[in-house]
Design a protein around this motif. Structure first.
Motif, PDB file in Angstrom:
ATOM      1  N   TYR A  70       0.786  -1.162  -0.022  1.00 31.25           N
ATOM      2  CA  TYR A  70      -0.158   0.006  -0.025  1.00 31.25           C
ATOM      3  C   TYR A  70       0.887   1.327   0.090  1.00 31.25           C
ATOM      4  CZ  TYR A  70      -4.057   2.676   1.160  1.00 31.25           C
ATOM      5  OH  TYR A  70      -5.264   3.639   1.214  1.00 31.25           O
ATOM      6  N   PRO A  71       0.659   2.128  -0.679  1.00 32.97           N
ATOM      7  CA  PRO A  71       1.465   3.574  -0.896  1.00 32.97           C
ATOM      8  C   PRO A  71       1.342   4.306   0.280  1.00 32.97           C
ATOM      9  CG  PRO A  71      -0.508   3.863  -2.179  1.00 32.97           C
ATOM     10  CD  PRO A  71      -0.553   2.329  -1.660  1.00 32.97           C
ATOM     11  N   ILE A  72       2.648   4.785   0.448  1.00 34.58           N
ATOM     12  CA  ILE A  72       2.767   5.861   1.648  1.00 34.58           C
ATOM     13  C   ILE A  72       4.047   6.450   1.404  1.00 34.58           C
ATOM     14  CG2 ILE A  72       3.647   4.483   3.329  1.00 34.58           C
ATOM     15  CD1 ILE A  72       2.214   6.281   5.569  1.00 34.58           C
ATOM     16  N   THR A  73       4.011   7.907   1.418  1.00 34.42           N
ATOM     17  CA  THR A  73       5.174   8.906   1.185  1.00 34.42           C
ATOM     18  C   THR A  73       6.021   8.393   2.418  1.00 34.42           C
ATOM     19  OG1 THR A  73       3.828  10.583   0.039  1.00 34.42           O
ATOM     20  CG2 THR A  73       6.169  11.209   0.949  1.00 34.42           C
ATOM     21  N   THR A  89       6.300   5.109  -1.327  1.00 36.22           N
ATOM     22  CA  THR A  89       5.623   4.997  -2.368  1.00 36.22           C
ATOM     23  C   THR A  89       6.508   4.300  -3.776  1.00 36.22           C
ATOM     24  OG1 THR A  89       4.127   6.538  -1.727  1.00 36.22           O
ATOM     25  CG2 THR A  89       3.936   5.860  -4.171  1.00 36.22           C
ATOM     26  N   ILE A 144       6.954   0.607  -4.317  1.00 37.45           N
ATOM     27  CA  ILE A 144       5.985  -0.242  -4.824  1.00 37.45           C
ATOM     28  C   ILE A 144       5.730   0.037  -6.156  1.00 37.45           C
ATOM     29  CG2 ILE A 144       5.059  -0.802  -2.584  1.00 37.45           C
ATOM     30  CD1 ILE A 144       2.479   0.833  -3.316  1.00 37.45           C
ATOM     31  N   GLU A 145       5.938   1.404  -6.588  1.00 37.19           N
ATOM     32  CA  GLU A 145       5.735   1.888  -8.019  1.00 37.19           C
ATOM     33  C   GLU A 145       6.747   1.223  -8.713  1.00 37.19           C
ATOM     34  OE1 GLU A 145       3.665   6.378  -7.546  1.00 37.19           O
ATOM     35  OE2 GLU A 145       5.805   6.097  -7.881  1.00 37.19           O
ATOM     36  N   ALA A 162       5.749  -2.513  -9.089  1.00 40.73           N
ATOM     37  CA  ALA A 162       4.530  -2.581 -10.048  1.00 40.73           C
ATOM     38  C   ALA A 162       5.162  -2.472 -11.468  1.00 40.73           C
ATOM     39  CB  ALA A 162       3.642  -1.329  -9.853  1.00 40.73           C
ATOM     40  N   ASP A 163       6.044  -1.604 -11.842  1.00 38.42           N
ATOM     41  CA  ASP A 163       6.462  -1.422 -13.175  1.00 38.42           C
ATOM     42  C   ASP A 163       7.091  -2.638 -13.462  1.00 38.42           C
ATOM     43  OD1 ASP A 163       6.706   0.451 -15.027  1.00 38.42           O
ATOM     44  OD2 ASP A 163       8.667   0.498 -14.826  1.00 38.42           O
ATOM     45  N   VAL A 215       7.042  -5.867 -12.171  1.00 41.02           N
ATOM     46  CA  VAL A 215       5.828  -6.974 -12.394  1.00 41.02           C
ATOM     47  C   VAL A 215       5.247  -6.721 -13.823  1.00 41.02           C
ATOM     48  CG1 VAL A 215       3.719  -8.073 -11.503  1.00 41.02           C
ATOM     49  CG2 VAL A 215       5.665  -7.340 -10.244  1.00 41.02           C
ATOM     50  N   ALA A 216       4.889  -5.490 -14.127  1.00 41.97           N
ATOM     51  CA  ALA A 216       4.055  -5.251 -15.462  1.00 41.97           C
ATOM     52  C   ALA A 216       4.976  -5.484 -16.738  1.00 41.97           C
ATOM     53  CB  ALA A 216       3.824  -3.882 -15.327  1.00 41.97           C
ATOM     54  N   LYS A 235      -2.934  -5.420  -4.753  1.00 38.72           N
ATOM     55  CA  LYS A 235      -2.758  -3.966  -4.398  1.00 38.72           C
ATOM     56  C   LYS A 235      -3.868  -3.715  -3.508  1.00 38.72           C
ATOM     57  CE  LYS A 235      -0.845  -3.412  -8.744  1.00 38.72           C
ATOM     58  NZ  LYS A 235      -1.041  -3.491 -10.289  1.00 38.72           N
ATOM     59  N   VAL A 236      -3.560  -3.917  -2.085  1.00 40.94           N
ATOM     60  CA  VAL A 236      -4.401  -4.069  -1.144  1.00 40.94           C
ATOM     61  C   VAL A 236      -5.217  -2.262  -1.001  1.00 40.94           C
ATOM     62  CG1 VAL A 236      -3.838  -5.886  -0.161  1.00 40.94           C
ATOM     63  CG2 VAL A 236      -2.699  -3.793   0.280  1.00 40.94           C
ATOM     64  N   GLU A 237      -5.915  -2.307   0.193  1.00 43.88           N
ATOM     65  CA  GLU A 237      -6.580  -1.108   0.585  1.00 43.88           C
ATOM     66  C   GLU A 237      -5.926  -0.428   1.744  1.00 43.88           C
ATOM     67  OE1 GLU A 237      -7.641  -4.041   1.360  1.00 43.88           O
ATOM     68  OE2 GLU A 237      -8.357  -3.430   3.653  1.00 43.88           O
ATOM     69  N   GLU A 242      -2.564  -0.754   4.938  1.00 40.62           N
ATOM     70  CA  GLU A 242      -1.250  -1.670   5.427  1.00 40.62           C
ATOM     71  C   GLU A 242      -1.509  -2.647   6.203  1.00 40.62           C
ATOM     72  OE1 GLU A 242      -1.744   1.690   5.604  1.00 40.62           O
ATOM     73  OE2 GLU A 242      -0.043   2.667   4.731  1.00 40.62           O
ATOM     74  N   THR A 288       0.034  10.992  -2.668  1.00 43.54           N
ATOM     75  CA  THR A 288       1.231  10.186  -2.812  1.00 43.54           C
ATOM     76  C   THR A 288       1.726   9.782  -4.007  1.00 43.54           C
ATOM     77  OG1 THR A 288      -0.267   8.146  -2.279  1.00 43.54           O
ATOM     78  CG2 THR A 288       1.140   8.740  -0.549  1.00 43.54           C
ATOM     79  N   ASP A 324      -0.653  -2.988 -17.586  1.00 41.90           N
ATOM     80  CA  ASP A 324      -1.134  -3.478 -16.532  1.00 41.90           C
ATOM     81  C   ASP A 324      -2.286  -2.284 -16.121  1.00 41.90           C
ATOM     82  OD1 ASP A 324      -0.233  -5.881 -16.016  1.00 41.90           O
ATOM     83  OD2 ASP A 324       0.921  -5.526 -14.265  1.00 41.90           O
TER      84      ASP A 324
END
Ligand SMILES: Cc1ncc(C[n+]2csc(CCOP(=O)(O)OP(=O)(O)O)c2C)c(N)n1
Ligand SMILES: [Mg+2]
Lengths: 386, 304
Positions: free
Chosen positions: A26-29, A32, A35-36, A39-40, A42-43, A53-55, A57, B140, B161
């Motif tokens: 889950y993102p947090i400054t 972030t 996980i970006e 994500a890249d 994995v993509a 991509k949960v909602e 922590e 964020t 994606d």
């Protein structure tokens, strides 16, 4: 292969090298971009992983717990408020003996909102049963991520590696990426000894009566004792294979030094240069870098600090009502040394909420340490505004 | 009081500016416009609760605040319960004439705060819950939320994606709680927005206002096009404006001539990778959703 990476990218690439199979995050400054990046990765198909991509922590850690219980290698990352929200599940992962690996970017707690570094978030999770490693450089972040799996899976306990907000998370450095083949040799695929297996069914986590619970905890303590050895071994093996090692503690120019500054995180790098300058000027001062908080490397710390004149612990954190956490830990392990080998331990509170810990501050501490009366060694706040 | 002259039925807009200039929203921020209009309507006897979201920053760094009403910043997942509890504290100390407003983003509403939102609605806590919806975690840096629409690029739905899950239907979920009032609105229709806040203020219990809020950096759109994007969202029926009373009574707020969804998508770079077929798919699912909504309207009328 060398690449110019931020600390956050280094953590993501570490998880990629380790072939994490499920990412639940889950993102947090300022986490972030970890996980970006993942994500890249994995993509683009560079990592064969499922990214949940949960909602929240709370779910991020619950996701790691579930996937790990199913027998997959997992990774997540968080920071500050996110880590705090995970608290229940941190205990859960550890008591369930699941070797989850997580990167935490140190960020001060709210309110008021801060996105800048200090260690209160991760230190507040000290007693959850996670191993904790504080990193100093992006290379160390990447290498520690890989090592973390080796250690976690050896002792069946989760590992948190920790990096400073912005000073590491968003700062670029040249980082050596270990080759895939060598990494796979260092860290073979995850083979859980026990998992949710229909061919060998077990029930996990049911009620434990009063006459058994303590033994489960005792076994965790034994695993932590084992982790002291596993952490050294993981680092030694890593060094043998990749030519880099860090140690769970590091002595820097400590030979014969009367005074010792103790640091963790990026304050260490700044302190190295201050030590160089001060030694040049004839001061007898060296540096002890603490990388591992849990299990606490008590024997090593005792050996290094015993017989010194004075010790200053730079605490980028505050357990209000008591003092800095690293200094409490160090005082407690030093206490049962004979009195003549036990130096006074000064607690310097520095850099909360991301305030710069400059070479000037650190030099001020080193000089203050030489002359401040022992009775005033508790909680010296450095650089406070009026 | 000043009327907006171009509207058929005149809506009174308070002259007072309770939100100051000097906030730190990006140019073209829909959420900033929404707050300005909302505060004009709510007036000064209002307390605002911000969970983590862009507005937690927009309001200004310590010691500044852009809203000249009391502001209470709370943990990301707690906007609804915090507001509900402030209400309880005010009620028990005899301060009943104050609007308590939870002002949260889509992430704080659809995702991390969702359980608490449901609980607060079920208790029928007497607050106005506002979700300004920019369809991603913008604070964020543009990660997907469960309010991100199908097809959208975000930093956690990159490249091929792109998001493959549909947006949650917040109003239907809230309607299922049978709360006294739920409504959608958006910044291109200030009279609609103001009217709905006014209505919410007049009702006891849990009120939810869902505001579609363009976000130029997050939607990869031009700052000057925010109002256009907001209007196209309504005209294309991607974001219909309606109200639901007591969870069962649906009422359409406006029904402008239908505009192709493509016009709406074309304003925003977050959709630029989509093929013709994918755009057609969005058109088709938009039409299906609209038909479903019309069905609810009809059922409501029949009951009436
Ligand atoms: C427990 C916790 N997790 C994560 C965060 C980091 N965070 C702050 S704002 C935010 C996104 C907010 O998204 P949304 O609610 O849609 O509001 P927006 O920023 O788009 O206005 C996140 C993930 C946090 N502050 N606390
Ligand atoms: Mg949002």
């Amino acid at each position: 292969m060398q690449k110019v990476l931020t600390g956050n990218q280094s953590a993501a690439w570490g998880a990629m090298c380790a072939k994490a199979q499920v990412v639940s995050a889950y993102p947090i400054t300022p986490q972030t971009t970890i996980i970006e990046e993942l994500a890249d990765i994995v993509a683009k198909g560079l990592l064969d992983a499922k990214f949940i991509k949960v909602e929240s922590e709370h779910s991020a850690m619950a996701g790691c717990i579930g996937a790990q219980a199913a027998g997959a290698r997992t990774f997540t990352a968080t920071s500050s408020q996110g880590l705090a929200l995970m608290h229940e599940l941190l205990h859960w992962a550890a008591l369930a003996r699941l070797p989850v690996v997580m990167a935490n970017v140190n960020r001060a707690m709210a309110p008021g909102w801060s996105i800048w570094t200090d260690q209160n978030d991760s230190l507040a999770q000290r007693d959850t049963g996670w191993l904790q490693f504080y990193c100093e450089s992006n290379q160390e972040v990447l290498d520690t991520t890989i090592q973390a799996y080796k250690i976690a899976e050896a002792v069946n306990l989760p590992v948190m590696l920790i990096l400073d907000a912005f000073f590491l998370s968003h700062t670029y450095e040249a980082v050596d990426i270990p080759g895939q083949e060598a990494t796979s040799k260092y860290l073979p695929p995850y083979k859980p000894s026990i998992y949710l297996n229909v061919d060998d069914p077990h029930a996990f986590g049911g009620i434990v009566p009063q006459d058994i619970y303590m033994e489960f905890r005792y076994k965790m303590q034994l695993a932590m004792d084992e982790a002291l050895i596993a952490a050294d071994k993981a680092d030694d093996d890593f060094k043998a294979m990749f030519g880099r090692g860090y140690g769970v503690v590091e002595e820097y120019r400590l030979d014969g030094a009367d005074y010792v500054l103790v640091t963790s995180g990026t304050v260490t790098s700044t302190t190295r240069t201050v030590i160089d300058d001060l030694q040049e000027k004839g001061h007898s001062v060296g540096l002890l870098k603490m990388k591992m908080l849990r299990p606490f490397p008590a024997e090593k710390v005792r050996k290094i600090l015993s017989g010194r004149k004075r010790v200053a612990v730079l605490d980028r954190n505050i357990s209000v009502g008591m003092g800095g956490v690293w200094s409490q830990e160090i005082r407690s392990v030093m206490y049962h040394l004979p009195e003549d080998q036990r130096p006074p331990i000064y607690d310097y509170i520095v850099g909360l909420g991301g305030r710069d810990v400059t070479p000037e501050f650190i030099e001020e501490i080193a000089l203050d340490l030489e002359k401040r009366p022992v009775k005033d060694c508790d909680q010296v706040w450095i650089g406070l505004k009026e | 009081m000043r009327a907006l002259p171009h509207l058929k039925q005149f809506t009174e807009v308070a002259e007072q500016e309770i939100m100051h200039s000097g906030h730190v929203a990006c140019p073209g921020c829909g959420a900033a416009i929404a707050m300005r209009l909302a505060l004009k309507t709510l007036g000064r006897r209002t307390i605002i609760v911000f969970p983590a979201c862009c507005w937690a920053v927009i309001d200004g760094p310590f010691p500044y605040s852009a809203c000249s009403v009391p502001v209470f910043q709370v943990a990301f997942e707690t906007a609804s319960i915090s507001a509900g509890a402030i209400r309880a504290g005010l009620d028990i100390t005899g301060k009943k004439d104050i609007n308590v407003v939870a002002w949260a983003g889509d992430g704080g509403t659809f995702d991390i705060g969702f359980g608490q939102l449901s609980a607060c609605a079920e208790r029928n806590d007497n607050i106005i819950y506002v979700c300004y919806d920019n369809e991603a975690y913008m604070n964020t840096g543009i990660q997907r939320s469960s309010a991100t629409p199908w097809g959208s690029w975000t930093t956690t739905t990159p490249g091929t994606d792109f998001k493959k899950e549909r947006k949650k239907n917040l109003l239907e979920i809230m309607a299922a709680h049978r709360i006294p009032y739920a409504a959608t609105t958006t910044v291109a229709y200030p009279d609609d927005l103001i009217r709905k806040f006014r209505k919410a203020m007049s009702i006891d219990g849990f009120k939810l206002i869902h505001i579609f809020s363009p976000c130029p950096p997050g939607h990869k759109a031009l700052e000057k096009d925010s109002i256009l994007e907001s209007r196209y969202a309504v005209e294309s029926r991607v974001f219909p404006l309606y109200e639901v009373e007591h969870g069962t009574h649906y009422k359409l707020s406006m029904d402008p001539p239908q505009r192709p969804v493509r016009d709406y998508l074309a304003l925003q770079g977050r959709f630029k990778h989509l093929t013709d077929e994918q755009r057609d798919f969005i058109q088709k699912s938009t039409d299906e959703e609209w038909a479903r909504l019309m069905h609810f309207m009809k059922v409501s009328e029949a009951v009436e």
